[in-house]
Design a protein around this motif. Structure first.
Motif, PDB file in Angstrom:
ATOM      1  N   GLN A 260       1.322 -18.304  47.606  1.00 43.90           N
ATOM      2  CA  GLN A 260       1.725 -18.990  46.384  1.00 43.90           C
ATOM      3  C   GLN A 260       3.201 -19.388  46.449  1.00 43.90           C
ATOM      4  O   GLN A 260       4.034 -18.625  46.938  1.00 43.90           O
ATOM      5  CB  GLN A 260       1.507 -18.072  45.171  1.00 43.90           C
ATOM      6  N   VAL A 261       3.503 -20.578  45.971  1.00 42.24           N
ATOM      7  CA  VAL A 261       4.888 -21.047  45.943  1.00 42.24           C
ATOM      8  C   VAL A 261       5.740 -20.119  45.082  1.00 42.24           C
ATOM      9  O   VAL A 261       6.918 -19.889  45.365  1.00 42.24           O
ATOM     10  CB  VAL A 261       4.955 -22.496  45.406  1.00 42.24           C
ATOM     11  N   GLU A 262       5.136 -19.543  44.047  1.00 40.97           N
ATOM     12  CA  GLU A 262       5.863 -18.689  43.119  1.00 40.97           C
ATOM     13  C   GLU A 262       6.302 -17.362  43.744  1.00 40.97           C
ATOM     14  O   GLU A 262       7.081 -16.607  43.143  1.00 40.97           O
ATOM     15  CB  GLU A 262       4.993 -18.390  41.885  1.00 40.97           C
ATOM     16  N   SER A 263       5.793 -17.043  44.934  1.00 36.56           N
ATOM     17  CA  SER A 263       6.149 -15.773  45.569  1.00 36.56           C
ATOM     18  C   SER A 263       7.551 -15.778  46.168  1.00 36.56           C
ATOM     19  O   SER A 263       8.027 -14.746  46.637  1.00 36.56           O
ATOM     20  CB  SER A 263       5.136 -15.421  46.665  1.00 36.56           C
ATOM     21  N   THR A 265      11.347 -15.360  46.515  1.00 36.54           N
ATOM     22  CA  THR A 265      12.280 -14.344  45.993  1.00 36.54           C
ATOM     23  C   THR A 265      11.593 -13.018  45.663  1.00 36.54           C
ATOM     24  O   THR A 265      12.258 -12.075  45.234  1.00 36.54           O
ATOM     25  CB  THR A 265      13.047 -14.830  44.747  1.00 36.54           C
ATOM     26  N   SER A 266      10.267 -12.910  45.862  1.00 33.23           N
ATOM     27  CA  SER A 266       9.577 -11.635  45.645  1.00 33.23           C
ATOM     28  C   SER A 266       9.697 -10.773  46.895  1.00 33.23           C
ATOM     29  O   SER A 266       9.630 -11.280  48.019  1.00 33.23           O
ATOM     30  CB  SER A 266       8.101 -11.863  45.319  1.00 33.23           C
ATOM     31  N   ALA A 267       9.838  -9.465  46.696  1.00 32.72           N
ATOM     32  CA  ALA A 267       9.939  -8.571  47.852  1.00 32.72           C
ATOM     33  C   ALA A 267       8.658  -8.599  48.673  1.00 32.72           C
ATOM     34  O   ALA A 267       8.690  -8.643  49.906  1.00 32.72           O
ATOM     35  CB  ALA A 267      10.249  -7.151  47.394  1.00 32.72           C
ATOM     36  N   ILE A 268       7.520  -8.590  48.004  1.00 33.69           N
ATOM     37  CA  ILE A 268       6.210  -8.670  48.649  1.00 33.69           C
ATOM     38  C   ILE A 268       5.481  -9.875  48.064  1.00 33.69           C
ATOM     39  O   ILE A 268       5.351  -9.993  46.849  1.00 33.69           O
ATOM     40  CB  ILE A 268       5.390  -7.385  48.430  1.00 33.69           C
ATOM     41  N   SER A 269       4.994 -10.742  48.929  1.00 31.62           N
ATOM     42  CA  SER A 269       4.447 -12.028  48.468  1.00 31.62           C
ATOM     43  C   SER A 269       3.079 -11.912  47.824  1.00 31.62           C
ATOM     44  O   SER A 269       2.704 -12.757  47.013  1.00 31.62           O
ATOM     45  CB  SER A 269       4.361 -13.006  49.651  1.00 31.62           C
ATOM     46  N   PHE A 270       2.299 -10.902  48.177  1.00 31.92           N
ATOM     47  CA  PHE A 270       0.927 -10.782  47.689  1.00 31.92           C
ATOM     48  C   PHE A 270       0.775  -9.499  46.890  1.00 31.92           C
ATOM     49  O   PHE A 270       1.121  -8.404  47.374  1.00 31.92           O
ATOM     50  CB  PHE A 270      -0.060 -10.801  48.860  1.00 31.92           C
ATOM     51  N   LYS A 271       0.267  -9.614  45.707  1.00 28.94           N
ATOM     52  CA  LYS A 271       0.166  -8.487  44.784  1.00 28.94           C
ATOM     53  C   LYS A 271      -0.639  -7.321  45.351  1.00 28.94           C
ATOM     54  O   LYS A 271      -0.242  -6.155  45.185  1.00 28.94           O
ATOM     55  CB  LYS A 271      -0.441  -8.956  43.464  1.00 28.94           C
ATOM     56  N   PRO A 272      -1.797  -7.557  46.029  1.00 28.44           N
ATOM     57  CA  PRO A 272      -2.555  -6.415  46.572  1.00 28.44           C
ATOM     58  C   PRO A 272      -1.781  -5.597  47.610  1.00 28.44           C
ATOM     59  O   PRO A 272      -2.120  -4.446  47.868  1.00 28.44           O
ATOM     60  CB  PRO A 272      -3.778  -7.087  47.217  1.00 28.44           C
ATOM     61  N   LEU A 273      -0.750  -6.200  48.210  1.00 27.93           N
ATOM     62  CA  LEU A 273       0.016  -5.483  49.228  1.00 27.93           C
ATOM     63  C   LEU A 273       1.125  -4.619  48.641  1.00 27.93           C
ATOM     64  O   LEU A 273       1.691  -3.776  49.345  1.00 27.93           O
ATOM     65  CB  LEU A 273       0.630  -6.476  50.224  1.00 27.93           C
ATOM     66  N   LYS A 274       1.441  -4.821  47.373  1.00 25.85           N
ATOM     67  CA  LYS A 274       2.539  -4.065  46.774  1.00 25.85           C
ATOM     68  C   LYS A 274       2.271  -2.558  46.732  1.00 25.85           C
ATOM     69  O   LYS A 274       3.160  -1.765  47.065  1.00 25.85           O
ATOM     70  CB  LYS A 274       2.842  -4.612  45.381  1.00 25.85           C
ATOM     71  N   PRO A 275       1.054  -2.112  46.339  1.00 29.76           N
ATOM     72  CA  PRO A 275       0.793  -0.662  46.387  1.00 29.76           C
ATOM     73  C   PRO A 275       0.851  -0.110  47.811  1.00 29.76           C
ATOM     74  O   PRO A 275       1.293   1.019  48.028  1.00 29.76           O
ATOM     75  CB  PRO A 275      -0.619  -0.535  45.802  1.00 29.76           C
ATOM     76  N   ILE A 276       0.407  -0.912  48.796  1.00 25.59           N
ATOM     77  CA  ILE A 276       0.456  -0.466  50.192  1.00 25.59           C
ATOM     78  C   ILE A 276       1.898  -0.244  50.621  1.00 25.59           C
ATOM     79  O   ILE A 276       2.232   0.753  51.261  1.00 25.59           O
ATOM     80  CB  ILE A 276      -0.236  -1.494  51.110  1.00 25.59           C
ATOM     81  N   PHE A 277       2.759  -1.203  50.246  1.00 27.50           N
ATOM     82  CA  PHE A 277       4.171  -1.055  50.578  1.00 27.50           C
ATOM     83  C   PHE A 277       4.772   0.151  49.864  1.00 27.50           C
ATOM     84  O   PHE A 277       5.484   0.963  50.472  1.00 27.50           O
ATOM     85  CB  PHE A 277       4.937  -2.315  50.182  1.00 27.50           C
ATOM     86  N   LYS A 278       4.465   0.285  48.583  1.00 29.29           N
ATOM     87  CA  LYS A 278       5.068   1.355  47.786  1.00 29.29           C
ATOM     88  C   LYS A 278       4.673   2.734  48.312  1.00 29.29           C
ATOM     89  O   LYS A 278       5.534   3.588  48.553  1.00 29.29           O
ATOM     90  CB  LYS A 278       4.652   1.208  46.324  1.00 29.29           C
ATOM     91  N   TYR A 279       3.380   2.953  48.519  1.00 27.54           N
ATOM     92  CA  TYR A 279       2.932   4.267  48.962  1.00 27.54           C
ATOM     93  C   TYR A 279       3.198   4.487  50.449  1.00 27.54           C
ATOM     94  O   TYR A 279       3.420   5.621  50.879  1.00 27.54           O
ATOM     95  CB  TYR A 279       1.451   4.453  48.634  1.00 27.54           C
TER      96      TYR A 279
END
Length: 665
Positions: A260-263, A265-279
């Motif tokens: 998504q173009v809106e991603s 400046t986001s640390a992680i571009s895809f929302k499903p990957l954010k929990p993977i990165f966090k944990y």
């Protein structure tokens, strides 16, 4: 019909040249200075006293600088080429142009690939032309240049495609670079952390059986410089890198299409990957905390403290990166989920549902077994044949009797489970056991054991003919006529003895074999050695290096009767005197080493007794050793040719009678 994907847009190419073309130029200039000019400089400045000697390989030139270029410029190139994805306005503008994402992706990747290949190719051509003027046929051969060009290009593109791949999953350029380098270290790093932490809970787990460094591209490239020709990168290894590169490239293409173009400046571009990165980040920092406190405290309470403190820190940092704010302290529910998962994992490991700790292969399934203090030579088991000609000791055993004896020792260690012991304890001995199974499998274990408790088991192994001949290849020399000469050299004094007469060689060889066969379990496991070495030079040109143990009394007496002892090792004639100080029970001798006045004022310390008689000094020399804990006396040896004393220790059970009497008066 022309493919829309492969058709090139002149405007994109022009923009790429303007924005990143300088990287290719800088790379080319750096390679010219590192290789062709370096060789030319060495050749043109040679003198009769300093002639031009070509390097063995192009990898032996200032390769550290080339490695620095390989692991920095491709990363910078990937970040700059796809910089428009990581900022909102450029991302909106570029993706609004009448150009498909497929065209954008492949043109950027193709231009970056060309920019990394051309400098290497041009440098290779210059090196080839240089070979017509400089006498270095091996260094500047087509094969040598092609090998260097291929390996350099392989790693250039590997780093570039890796950074492109990482860039698709983050919307910040700084994180793209950081995550790229983290990914390089991740396979080895996470393995080290997992194995180190499992080592605290799985009894017998060997942490050092994996060559972690080979999993890091940085270190792998450094290895190429020093490895022998036959051990360089194999076709299989190169194929693995190529497969990974293709995977990164193909995955990057499909991820870019759905990003998504809106991603931006986001640390992680895809929302499903954010929990993977966090944990994942939380889990990694937790392992770091546990490994740190486990290594310095060796206490379960401190290890758990390390897990909790580090995981909280990691969870908060990961949440701050994702939210781009420090106000994350109210988001604690996710951490509770993490704690529950980790407690569940700890329970599974504690109950050892796989049977790891109690696994001992049946003797009938074992091809051969490795048995030593550590697993250093376990890694070189496939290169063992290269050492055979030089009669080096081997830690591998194939005899059914020895295999069964090692298995019995292994089973007893598992049954006793000595976990509450420290490697600082002088009565503790490390032991490494590795089974090579007939089906190709491997079972490797490491333990710390109070070796005197297992003296009966050790004796069955250490007194076997196979163990003795393996550890002392000199025993396999049946005929002393195979020996050209024997050299005994003192490393502490300038003395040296060379035995060349046939009768001397025969007598010494027979007595040394007798000394070796008379060794006790204690002599094998805790050897005390002179600062001298024995080197057998054989008629066939091979050598056999032997450490001179203080328990080798027969050769000691023989050398004394021959009048050669004073040249062969340290004796009382090499010292002015000896000073001895009693130690408290359990006292750590390192507390004295940290005292800067010890070397100058040892003689003046309270309770210190000076020993001047030659026979008493010789007795002290024979019994002195170095142990950190458990010693009864600290000894200062004052050599005639040295201002400061050399420190040693003597255990209570080895102390000469006169020494005990001196301190009892």
């Amino acid at each position: 019909m022309q493919s829309k994907i492969l058709s090139f847009n002149r405007g994109i190419i022009t923009q790429d040249i303007r924005s990143v073309g300088w990287i290719g130029l800088v790379y080319f200039i750096c390679l010219i200075f590192a290789l062709p000019l370096n060789i030319l400089l060495a050749y043109t400045t040679q003198t009769p006293l300093d002639p031009f000697i070509p390097a063995e390989s192009l990898f032996h030139l200032p390769f550290e600088f080339v490695i620095f270029l390989i692991f920095t410029l491709p990363v910078v190139l990937a970040i700059f080429l796809f910089r428009y994805m990581q900022a909102k306005q450029p991302s909106d503008f570029v993706h609004s142009l009448p150009i498909t994402r497929e065209q954008l992706f492949f043109q950027h990747v193709a231009f970056g690939t060309l920019l990394l290949i051309l400098p290497v190719l041009l440098t290779g051509i210059i090196l080839w032309l240089l070979g017509f003027f400089i006498p270095a046929p091996d260094l500047l051969s087509i094969g040598s240049i092609a090998e260097w060009s291929a390996i350099t290009t392989l790693f250039n593109l590997f780093v570039f495609y890796t950074c492109v791949f990482v860039g698709m999953f983050t919307g910040m350029s700084i994180l793209q670079g950081a995550f790229t380098y983290i990914l390089f270290f991740f396979p080895a790093g996470i393995l080290v952390l997992i194995m180190t932490n499992l080592h605290f809970y799985l009894y017998g787990l060997s942490v050092n059986t994996i060559n972690y460094e080979s999993l890091i591209p940085f270190s792998r490239l450094l290895e190429i410089r020093f490895l022998l020709l036959e051990n360089r990168m194999s076709i299989g290894e190169i194929s693995i890198y190529l497969v990974i590169m293709i995977f990164f490239l193909v995955t990057s293409f499909f991820v870019y299409k759905i990003r998504q173009v809106e991603s931006a400046t986001s640390a992680i571009s895809f929302k499903p990957l954010k929990p993977i990165f966090k944990y994942g980040f939380t889990f990694s920092t937790m392992l770091v905390g546990g490994a740190y406190y486990g290594s310095i405290q060796e206490n379960l309470g401190w290890i758990i403290f390390g897990y909790i403190a580090a995981s909280i820190f990691g969870y908060l940092v990961a949440q701050m990166i994702l939210d781009k704010t420090w106000r994350v302290f109210s988001k604690w529910k996710g951490y509770v989920v993490f704690i529950i998962a980790m407690v569940t994992l700890a329970i599974i490991i504690h109950f050892d549902i796989t049977g790891f700790e109690k696994r001992v292969p049946e003797a009938s399934n074992v091809e051969r077994v490795y048995f030593a203090e550590d697993n250093y030579y376990w890694h070189s088991r496939y290169d063992e044949d290269m050492y055979v000609d030089n009669l080096n000791p081997s830690d591998f055993y194939e005899s059914p009797e020895v295999i069964e004896s090692i298995r019995r020792l292994h089973q007893q260690i598992i049954e006793d489970r000595n976990v509450d012991i420290s490697h600082h304890d002088p009565a503790v001995q490390p032991v490494s056991i590795g089974y090579e199974l007939k089906d190709g499998g491997l079972v490797v274990r490491e333990y710390l054991v109070p070796y005197r408790q297992y003296a009966a088991f050790y004796e069955q192994i250490l007194q076997s003919d196979d163990y003795r001949s393996n550890q002392n290849p000199v025993l396999t020399i049946e005929n002393s006529k195979e020996i050209s000469h024997i050299m005994i050299e003192s490393h502490r004094t300038p003395g040296r003895v060379t035995l060349t007469e046939e009768q001397q060689i025969s007598e010494f060889h027979a007595l040394l074999k007798e000394d070796i066969n008379n060794q006790s379990v204690e002599d094998y496991l805790v050897p005390v050695e002179w600062d001298s070495s024995i080197n057998y030079h054989l008629q066939n040109g091979n050598d056999n290096y032997i450490t001179w143990k203080k328990s080798y009394t027969e050769i000691d007496n023989w050398l004394e009767t021959q009048g050669l002892l004073e040249e062969a090792r340290t004796t009382s004639n090499d010292l002015t005197h000896v000073a001895v100080m009693p130690l408290e029970s359990g006292e750590d001798v390192h507390s004295y080493l940290n005292d800067s006045t010890m070397e100058t004022d040892f003689d003046t310390l309270p309770n210190v007794i000076r020993v001047d008689q030659s026979d008493q000094i010789d007795s002290i020399l024979k019994q002195s050793e170095w142990v950190q804990n458990g010693a009864s006396y600290l000894v200062a040896l004052y050599y005639k040719d040295d201002t400061y004393p050399e420190l040693a220790t003597i255990s209570k059970d080895k102390a000469p009678e006169f020494l005990t009497e001196m301190f009892s008066e």
